[in-house]
Scaffold this motif. Sequence first.
Motif, PDB file in Angstrom:
ATOM      1  N   VAL A 216       0.835  -1.204   0.000  1.00 31.88           N
ATOM      2  CA  VAL A 216       0.000   0.000   0.000  1.00 31.88           C
ATOM      3  C   VAL A 216       0.870   1.255   0.000  1.00 31.88           C
ATOM      4  CG1 VAL A 216      -1.563   1.388   1.421  1.00 31.88           C
ATOM      5  CG2 VAL A 216      -2.057  -1.023   1.019  1.00 31.88           C
ATOM      6  N   LEU A 217       1.914   1.277   0.799  1.00 34.40           N
ATOM      7  CA  LEU A 217       2.805   2.440   0.829  1.00 34.40           C
ATOM      8  C   LEU A 217       3.524   2.600  -0.505  1.00 34.40           C
ATOM      9  CD1 LEU A 217       4.316   2.161   4.423  1.00 34.40           C
ATOM     10  CD2 LEU A 217       2.592   3.773   3.599  1.00 34.40           C
ATOM     11  N   LEU A 218       3.886   1.488  -1.144  1.00 33.11           N
ATOM     12  CA  LEU A 218       4.501   1.563  -2.464  1.00 33.11           C
ATOM     13  C   LEU A 218       3.507   2.142  -3.473  1.00 33.11           C
ATOM     14  CD1 LEU A 218       6.764   0.987  -4.467  1.00 33.11           C
ATOM     15  CD2 LEU A 218       5.889  -1.355  -4.689  1.00 33.11           C
ATOM     16  N   ASN A 219       2.259   1.693  -3.415  1.00 33.14           N
ATOM     17  CA  ASN A 219       1.230   2.241  -4.298  1.00 33.14           C
ATOM     18  C   ASN A 219       1.046   3.733  -4.070  1.00 33.14           C
ATOM     19  OD1 ASN A 219       0.722  -0.266  -5.438  1.00 33.14           O
ATOM     20  ND2 ASN A 219      -0.955  -0.747  -4.046  1.00 33.14           N
ATOM     21  N   ALA A 220       1.101   4.143  -2.797  1.00 33.09           N
ATOM     22  CA  ALA A 220       0.929   5.560  -2.479  1.00 33.09           C
ATOM     23  C   ALA A 220       2.071   6.392  -3.051  1.00 33.09           C
ATOM     24  CB  ALA A 220       0.846   5.747  -0.962  1.00 33.09           C
ATOM     25  N   VAL A 221       3.297   5.893  -2.934  1.00 30.57           N
ATOM     26  CA  VAL A 221       4.460   6.612  -3.477  1.00 30.57           C
ATOM     27  C   VAL A 221       4.341   6.735  -4.992  1.00 30.57           C
ATOM     28  CG1 VAL A 221       6.952   6.513  -3.842  1.00 30.57           C
ATOM     29  CG2 VAL A 221       6.006   6.002  -1.584  1.00 30.57           C
ATOM     30  N   LEU A 222       3.974   5.650  -5.655  1.00 31.11           N
ATOM     31  CA  LEU A 222       3.822   5.680  -7.114  1.00 31.11           C
ATOM     32  C   LEU A 222       2.708   6.639  -7.526  1.00 31.11           C
ATOM     33  CD1 LEU A 222       4.192   1.875  -7.953  1.00 31.11           C
ATOM     34  CD2 LEU A 222       5.900   3.686  -8.241  1.00 31.11           C
ATOM     35  N   ALA A 223       1.617   6.660  -6.752  1.00 27.66           N
ATOM     36  CA  ALA A 223       0.517   7.568  -7.066  1.00 27.66           C
ATOM     37  C   ALA A 223       0.946   9.021  -6.909  1.00 27.66           C
ATOM     38  CB  ALA A 223      -0.680   7.269  -6.159  1.00 27.66           C
ATOM     39  N   VAL A 224       1.727   9.317  -5.876  1.00 33.35           N
ATOM     40  CA  VAL A 224       2.195  10.683  -5.661  1.00 33.35           C
ATOM     41  C   VAL A 224       3.126  11.103  -6.793  1.00 33.35           C
ATOM     42  CG1 VAL A 224       3.609  12.152  -4.166  1.00 33.35           C
ATOM     43  CG2 VAL A 224       1.901  10.631  -3.153  1.00 33.35           C
ATOM     44  N   LEU A 225       3.998  10.218  -7.213  1.00 30.05           N
ATOM     45  CA  LEU A 225       4.911  10.540  -8.315  1.00 30.05           C
ATOM     46  C   LEU A 225       4.130  10.784  -9.616  1.00 30.05           C
ATOM     47  CD1 LEU A 225       7.813   7.990  -7.679  1.00 30.05           C
ATOM     48  CD2 LEU A 225       7.802  10.451  -7.220  1.00 30.05           C
ATOM     49  N   ALA A 226       3.152   9.938  -9.887  1.00 29.83           N
ATOM     50  CA  ALA A 226       2.331  10.135 -11.087  1.00 29.83           C
ATOM     51  C   ALA A 226       1.542  11.436 -10.988  1.00 29.83           C
ATOM     52  CB  ALA A 226       1.375   8.955 -11.261  1.00 29.83           C
ATOM     53  N   GLY A 227       1.039  11.737  -9.793  1.00 23.68           N
ATOM     54  CA  GLY A 227       0.320  12.991  -9.593  1.00 23.68           C
ATOM     55  C   GLY A 227       1.208  14.200  -9.783  1.00 23.68           C
ATOM     56  N   ALA A 228       2.463  14.088  -9.348  1.00 21.72           N
ATOM     57  CA  ALA A 228       3.396  15.199  -9.509  1.00 21.72           C
ATOM     58  C   ALA A 228       3.677  15.470 -10.992  1.00 21.72           C
ATOM     59  CB  ALA A 228       4.700  14.896  -8.769  1.00 21.72           C
ATOM     60  N   VAL A 229       3.807  14.398 -11.786  1.00 19.78           N
ATOM     61  CA  VAL A 229       4.016  14.568 -13.227  1.00 19.78           C
ATOM     62  C   VAL A 229       2.792  15.230 -13.854  1.00 19.78           C
ATOM     63  CG1 VAL A 229       4.320  13.348 -15.415  1.00 19.78           C
ATOM     64  CG2 VAL A 229       5.617  12.637 -13.393  1.00 19.78           C
ATOM     65  N   LEU A 230       1.606  14.765 -13.480  1.00 23.68           N
ATOM     66  CA  LEU A 230       0.379  15.356 -14.007  1.00 23.68           C
ATOM     67  C   LEU A 230       0.258  16.814 -13.588  1.00 23.68           C
ATOM     68  CD1 LEU A 230      -2.287  15.048 -15.496  1.00 23.68           C
ATOM     69  CD2 LEU A 230      -3.289  14.131 -13.393  1.00 23.68           C
ATOM     70  N   LEU A 231       0.653  17.115 -12.358  1.00 25.36           N
ATOM     71  CA  LEU A 231       0.602  18.491 -11.871  1.00 25.36           C
ATOM     72  C   LEU A 231       1.498  19.400 -12.705  1.00 25.36           C
ATOM     73  CD1 LEU A 231      -0.292  20.567  -9.761  1.00 25.36           C
ATOM     74  CD2 LEU A 231       1.565  19.763  -8.286  1.00 25.36           C
ATOM     75  N   LEU A 232       2.694  18.934 -13.037  1.00 30.07           N
ATOM     76  CA  LEU A 232       3.599  19.738 -13.860  1.00 30.07           C
ATOM     77  C   LEU A 232       3.001  19.996 -15.243  1.00 30.07           C
ATOM     78  CD1 LEU A 232       7.066  18.153 -12.955  1.00 30.07           C
ATOM     79  CD2 LEU A 232       6.098  20.317 -12.145  1.00 30.07           C
ATOM     80  N   LEU A 233       2.296  18.999 -15.789  1.00 29.53           N
ATOM     81  CA  LEU A 233       1.639  19.190 -17.085  1.00 29.53           C
ATOM     82  C   LEU A 233       0.532  20.236 -16.983  1.00 29.53           C
ATOM     83  CD1 LEU A 233       1.377  15.489 -18.327  1.00 29.53           C
ATOM     84  CD2 LEU A 233       3.001  17.245 -19.076  1.00 29.53           C
ATOM     85  N   LEU A 234      -0.212  20.225 -15.890  1.00 31.29           N
ATOM     86  CA  LEU A 234      -1.266  21.216 -15.691  1.00 31.29           C
ATOM     87  C   LEU A 234      -0.679  22.619 -15.529  1.00 31.29           C
ATOM     88  CD1 LEU A 234      -3.595  19.227 -13.256  1.00 31.29           C
ATOM     89  CD2 LEU A 234      -4.074  19.822 -15.647  1.00 31.29           C
ATOM     90  N   VAL A 235       0.454  22.711 -14.841  1.00 28.70           N
ATOM     91  CA  VAL A 235       1.121  24.004 -14.682  1.00 28.70           C
ATOM     92  C   VAL A 235       1.575  24.533 -16.037  1.00 28.70           C
ATOM     93  CG1 VAL A 235       3.156  25.155 -13.719  1.00 28.70           C
ATOM     94  CG2 VAL A 235       1.811  23.601 -12.298  1.00 28.70           C
ATOM     95  N   ARG A 236       2.137  23.649 -16.866  1.00 30.38           N
ATOM     96  CA  ARG A 236       2.548  24.070 -18.207  1.00 30.38           C
ATOM     97  C   ARG A 236       1.342  24.527 -19.028  1.00 30.38           C
ATOM     98  NH1 ARG A 236       7.597  22.376 -20.078  1.00 30.38           N
ATOM     99  NH2 ARG A 236       6.993  23.573 -21.930  1.00 30.38           N
ATOM    100  N   LEU A 237       0.227  23.815 -18.889  1.00 29.08           N
ATOM    101  CA  LEU A 237      -0.981  24.212 -19.601  1.00 29.08           C
ATOM    102  C   LEU A 237      -1.466  25.570 -19.124  1.00 29.08           C
ATOM    103  CD1 LEU A 237      -3.350  23.696 -21.509  1.00 29.08           C
ATOM    104  CD2 LEU A 237      -4.452  22.390 -19.661  1.00 29.08           C
ATOM    105  N   ASP A 238      -1.433  25.798 -17.830  1.00 30.42           N
ATOM    106  CA  ASP A 238      -1.858  27.090 -17.286  1.00 30.42           C
ATOM    107  C   ASP A 238      -0.993  28.220 -17.838  1.00 30.42           C
ATOM    108  OD1 ASP A 238      -3.277  28.782 -15.098  1.00 30.42           O
ATOM    109  OD2 ASP A 238      -1.138  29.099 -14.696  1.00 30.42           O
ATOM    110  N   ARG A 239       0.296  28.004 -17.902  1.00 30.43           N
ATOM    111  CA  ARG A 239       1.197  29.047 -18.399  1.00 30.43           C
ATOM    112  C   ARG A 239       0.981  29.280 -19.894  1.00 30.43           C
ATOM    113  NH1 ARG A 239       6.629  27.128 -15.044  1.00 30.43           N
ATOM    114  NH2 ARG A 239       5.857  27.808 -12.994  1.00 30.43           N
ATOM    115  N   TRP A 240       0.700  28.219 -20.648  1.00 27.37           N
ATOM    116  CA  TRP A 240       0.421  28.378 -22.072  1.00 27.37           C
ATOM    117  C   TRP A 240      -0.869  29.161 -22.278  1.00 27.37           C
ATOM    118  CZ3 TRP A 240      -3.581  26.645 -25.254  1.00 27.37           C
ATOM    119  CH2 TRP A 240      -3.369  26.808 -26.620  1.00 27.37           C
TER     120      TRP A 240
END
Length: 260
Positions: A216-240
């Motif tokens: 479960v903790l491994l799943n949580a870490v992977l989910a946070v990392l995937a969320g961080a990548v998605l967050l960076l994409l949203l930030v780039r979209l906002d700036r565009w």
Amino acid sequence: MPSTRQDPAHAHSPTTGRHAPRVRRWFVVNAVVLWATLATDAVAILIDPPSMITADPGDFGYGRAEGPASVLSTLGDLASYFTTWSLLVAAVVTTLLAIDPGRDGRVLRAARLASVLMLTVTVVATAIALPVWLSWGGVLAGWQVVLQVLRHAAAPLLTLVVWVVVGPRGWADRSTTLWSLAIPLGWIAWTLGRGAVVHAYPYDPVNVVALGYGPVLLNAVLAVLAGAVLLLLLVRLDRWLAHREDRRAAAPPQDVRSAT
């Protein structure tokens, strides 16, 4: 929640002046849909709570008590879904912006970006899970289908459309981006903390009873990392989107006479 008016030098969204009524209408509609979805969820889960008969150990509904304790437990389950957190944060934020489209503040900025991130995750997860839901056949029928569409697709997609159309833009700076992760991380902490007490979890990847803490903790870490990548994409979209709005604002007005 600290609140100040937007700095015209840094606000890219037309939330003041002659555009304010149009922007407010977007936020009002969004807020009404979100609160209606949350209210419908609460009524529906009390009418038809997760079955204690068909639930597996660690799932919501397993070993549920009867009577008033069952009501509290059911509402606690509803409050523990990631989608509920996403809709609630978005509902609060859009309500504040509907009241005052020019409202600004560090907490509001982080909550706005967090809601966009979390609802994007909800939409993506729903798209992935859709074939599984369809394979259930009669398990979801009638009003349950309508509720699931409203909760996992219509309300989240509307919120994302409103964010793209009226923003506010230019809120995704480095500090805001980091603080926006606080709410998703808070959901993980709440899920594991409450689950340790009630021995029930909202989703299979975080079901400690079935998987144990290690996976479960491994799943949580992977989910946070995937969320961080998605967050960076949203930030780039906002700036565009902000850059595009800046170019439109800087473009010279068309000469009406030359068009005639």
